[in-house]
Design a protein around this motif. Sequence first.
Motif, PDB file in Angstrom:
ATOM      1  N   THR A 188       0.843  -1.096   0.167  1.00  0.00           N
ATOM      2  CA  THR A 188      -0.115   0.206   0.109  1.00  0.00           C
ATOM      3  C   THR A 188       0.791   1.225   0.035  1.00  0.00           C
ATOM      4  O   THR A 188       1.979   1.412   0.904  1.00  0.00           O
ATOM      5  N   VAL A 189       0.666   2.136  -0.890  1.00  0.00           N
ATOM      6  CA  VAL A 189       1.315   3.274  -1.149  1.00  0.00           C
ATOM      7  C   VAL A 189       1.685   3.975   0.015  1.00  0.00           C
ATOM      8  O   VAL A 189       2.952   4.424   0.617  1.00  0.00           O
ATOM      9  N   GLY A 190       0.627   4.458   1.224  1.00  0.00           N
ATOM     10  CA  GLY A 190       0.694   5.395   2.156  1.00  0.00           C
ATOM     11  C   GLY A 190       1.458   4.658   3.299  1.00  0.00           C
ATOM     12  O   GLY A 190       2.409   5.080   3.928  1.00  0.00           O
ATOM     13  N   ARG A 191       1.424   3.395   3.533  1.00  0.00           N
ATOM     14  CA  ARG A 191       2.083   2.703   4.460  1.00  0.00           C
ATOM     15  C   ARG A 191       3.408   2.464   4.230  1.00  0.00           C
ATOM     16  O   ARG A 191       4.266   2.489   4.996  1.00  0.00           O
ATOM     17  N   LEU A 192       3.747   2.207   2.703  1.00  0.00           N
ATOM     18  CA  LEU A 192       5.363   2.053   2.334  1.00  0.00           C
ATOM     19  C   LEU A 192       5.903   3.399   2.501  1.00  0.00           C
ATOM     20  O   LEU A 192       6.893   3.447   3.041  1.00  0.00           O
ATOM     21  N   ALA A 193       5.506   4.683   2.191  1.00  0.00           N
ATOM     22  CA  ALA A 193       5.856   5.867   2.410  1.00  0.00           C
ATOM     23  C   ALA A 193       5.951   6.219   3.815  1.00  0.00           C
ATOM     24  O   ALA A 193       7.211   6.769   4.174  1.00  0.00           O
ATOM     25  N   ASN A 194       5.023   5.669   4.661  1.00  0.00           N
ATOM     26  CA  ASN A 194       5.431   5.972   5.965  1.00  0.00           C
ATOM     27  C   ASN A 194       6.614   5.308   6.468  1.00  0.00           C
ATOM     28  O   ASN A 194       7.172   5.759   7.608  1.00  0.00           O
ATOM     29  N   SER A 195       6.886   4.211   6.094  1.00  0.00           N
ATOM     30  CA  SER A 195       8.275   3.739   6.482  1.00  0.00           C
ATOM     31  C   SER A 195       9.427   3.827   6.120  1.00  0.00           C
ATOM     32  O   SER A 195      10.581   3.572   6.335  1.00  0.00           O
ATOM     33  N   ILE A 196       9.299   4.622   4.814  1.00  0.00           N
ATOM     34  CA  ILE A 196      10.708   5.007   4.028  1.00  0.00           C
ATOM     35  C   ILE A 196      10.868   6.301   4.461  1.00  0.00           C
ATOM     36  O   ILE A 196      12.162   6.628   4.613  1.00  0.00           O
ATOM     37  N   ALA A 197      10.044   7.081   4.856  1.00  0.00           N
ATOM     38  CA  ALA A 197      10.116   8.860   4.923  1.00  0.00           C
ATOM     39  C   ALA A 197      11.184   8.746   6.324  1.00  0.00           C
ATOM     40  O   ALA A 197      12.221   9.682   6.152  1.00  0.00           O
ATOM     41  N   PRO A 198      11.328   7.989   7.111  1.00  0.00           N
ATOM     42  CA  PRO A 198      11.937   8.139   8.353  1.00  0.00           C
ATOM     43  C   PRO A 198      13.514   7.523   8.028  1.00  0.00           C
ATOM     44  O   PRO A 198      14.482   8.123   8.667  1.00  0.00           O
ATOM     45  N   LEU A 199      13.726   6.563   7.228  1.00  0.00           N
ATOM     46  CA  LEU A 199      15.013   6.322   6.609  1.00  0.00           C
ATOM     47  C   LEU A 199      15.600   7.363   5.908  1.00  0.00           C
ATOM     48  O   LEU A 199      16.807   7.433   5.792  1.00  0.00           O
ATOM     49  N   LEU A 200      15.043   8.228   5.114  1.00  0.00           N
ATOM     50  CA  LEU A 200      15.634   8.908   4.312  1.00  0.00           C
ATOM     51  C   LEU A 200      15.962  10.442   5.070  1.00  0.00           C
ATOM     52  O   LEU A 200      17.053  10.944   4.961  1.00  0.00           O
ATOM     53  N   LYS A 201      15.154  10.753   6.052  1.00  0.00           N
ATOM     54  CA  LYS A 201      15.619  11.741   7.143  1.00  0.00           C
ATOM     55  C   LYS A 201      16.646  11.169   8.118  1.00  0.00           C
ATOM     56  O   LYS A 201      17.371  12.134   8.782  1.00  0.00           O
ATOM     57  N   GLY A 202      16.835   9.772   8.416  1.00  0.00           N
ATOM     58  CA  GLY A 202      17.771   9.306   9.458  1.00  0.00           C
ATOM     59  C   GLY A 202      17.239   9.290  10.772  1.00  0.00           C
ATOM     60  O   GLY A 202      18.203   9.101  11.777  1.00  0.00           O
ATOM     61  N   LYS A 203      15.949   9.267  10.919  1.00  0.00           N
ATOM     62  CA  LYS A 203      15.194   9.312  12.489  1.00  0.00           C
ATOM     63  C   LYS A 203      15.678   7.751  13.047  1.00  0.00           C
ATOM     64  O   LYS A 203      15.376   7.719  14.176  1.00  0.00           O
ATOM     65  N   HIS A 204      16.210   6.711  12.378  1.00  0.00           N
ATOM     66  CA  HIS A 204      16.464   5.719  12.971  1.00  0.00           C
ATOM     67  C   HIS A 204      17.648   5.458  13.582  1.00  0.00           C
ATOM     68  O   HIS A 204      18.162   4.586  14.261  1.00  0.00           O
ATOM     69  N   LYS A 205      18.621   6.629  13.290  1.00  0.00           N
ATOM     70  CA  LYS A 205      19.906   6.457  13.720  1.00  0.00           C
ATOM     71  C   LYS A 205      20.022   7.342  15.155  1.00  0.00           C
ATOM     72  O   LYS A 205      19.221   8.310  15.387  1.00  0.00           O
ATOM     73  N   PRO A 206      20.965   6.875  15.977  1.00  0.00           N
ATOM     74  CA  PRO A 206      21.080   7.801  17.375  1.00  0.00           C
ATOM     75  C   PRO A 206      21.635   9.141  17.107  1.00  0.00           C
ATOM     76  O   PRO A 206      21.564   9.920  18.072  1.00  0.00           O
ATOM     77  N   THR A 207      22.069   9.520  15.947  1.00  0.00           N
ATOM     78  CA  THR A 207      22.827  10.903  15.785  1.00  0.00           C
ATOM     79  C   THR A 207      21.984  11.576  14.996  1.00  0.00           C
ATOM     80  O   THR A 207      22.336  12.665  14.679  1.00  0.00           O
ATOM     81  N   TYR A 208      20.742  11.294  15.284  1.00  0.00           N
ATOM     82  CA  TYR A 208      19.649  12.031  14.204  1.00  0.00           C
ATOM     83  C   TYR A 208      19.700  13.375  14.847  1.00  0.00           C
ATOM     84  O   TYR A 208      19.555  13.593  16.164  1.00  0.00           O
ATOM     85  N   ARG A 209      19.782  14.598  14.000  1.00  0.00           N
ATOM     86  CA  ARG A 209      19.346  16.058  14.410  1.00  0.00           C
ATOM     87  C   ARG A 209      18.572  16.478  13.012  1.00  0.00           C
ATOM     88  O   ARG A 209      18.636  16.223  12.167  1.00  0.00           O
TER      89      ARG A 209
END
Length: 182
Positions: free
Chosen positions: A21-42
């Motif tokens: 599903t487009v929205g669910r997939l986009a919701n899981s990809i956007a944090p990877l692009l921003k780096g929110k899964h990293k402890p060094t996220y700013r």
Amino acid sequence: MSFPGRYTQRAWHLVDASSQTVGRLANSIAPLLKGKHKPTYRPNADCGDYVVIINAEKVNFTANKWKTKLYRWHTGYPGGLKQRRAEEMLEKKPEDVLKKAIIGMLSRNNLRHGFVEPRLKIYAGGVHPHTSQLPEGVEALEKVPRKRVGDYHYGFKDGKYSVEGTYQEIFNGEVKDVTTEK
């Protein structure tokens, strides 16, 4: 202590978009692009990863959105408002259906346009030119579930919060092992 941006390590992620599903997939990809899964996220720094999406022409929408969802844009000339339905957009530009959903989930700032958007690589088919950047033996990320049932664990396997025998509670200063008592 702040983390200097020049030492940012970027990983490459492969995502298979077939029957997702487009929205669910986009919701899981956007944090990877921003780096929110990293402890060094700013939020004010560019610290995200690269994401390669394959099989973009095989995405799904929920309900009747293929016929009712409209993509609108303006050419800049008088009377230049254009629109396309989602099914027409999938025929002409299958990559843009997913790209518009993902970019719409990112905050509108200079980081999005200058740094985050170029790291998103979307391909309609299963073939992509980034095999040399991806690590050897890489598999596509897990598919996003439609519901919170089944074998998808959201980080906790078998519904357990820890390995058996390791969860401990403290009562009145003494350690009490919860897993062995019944």
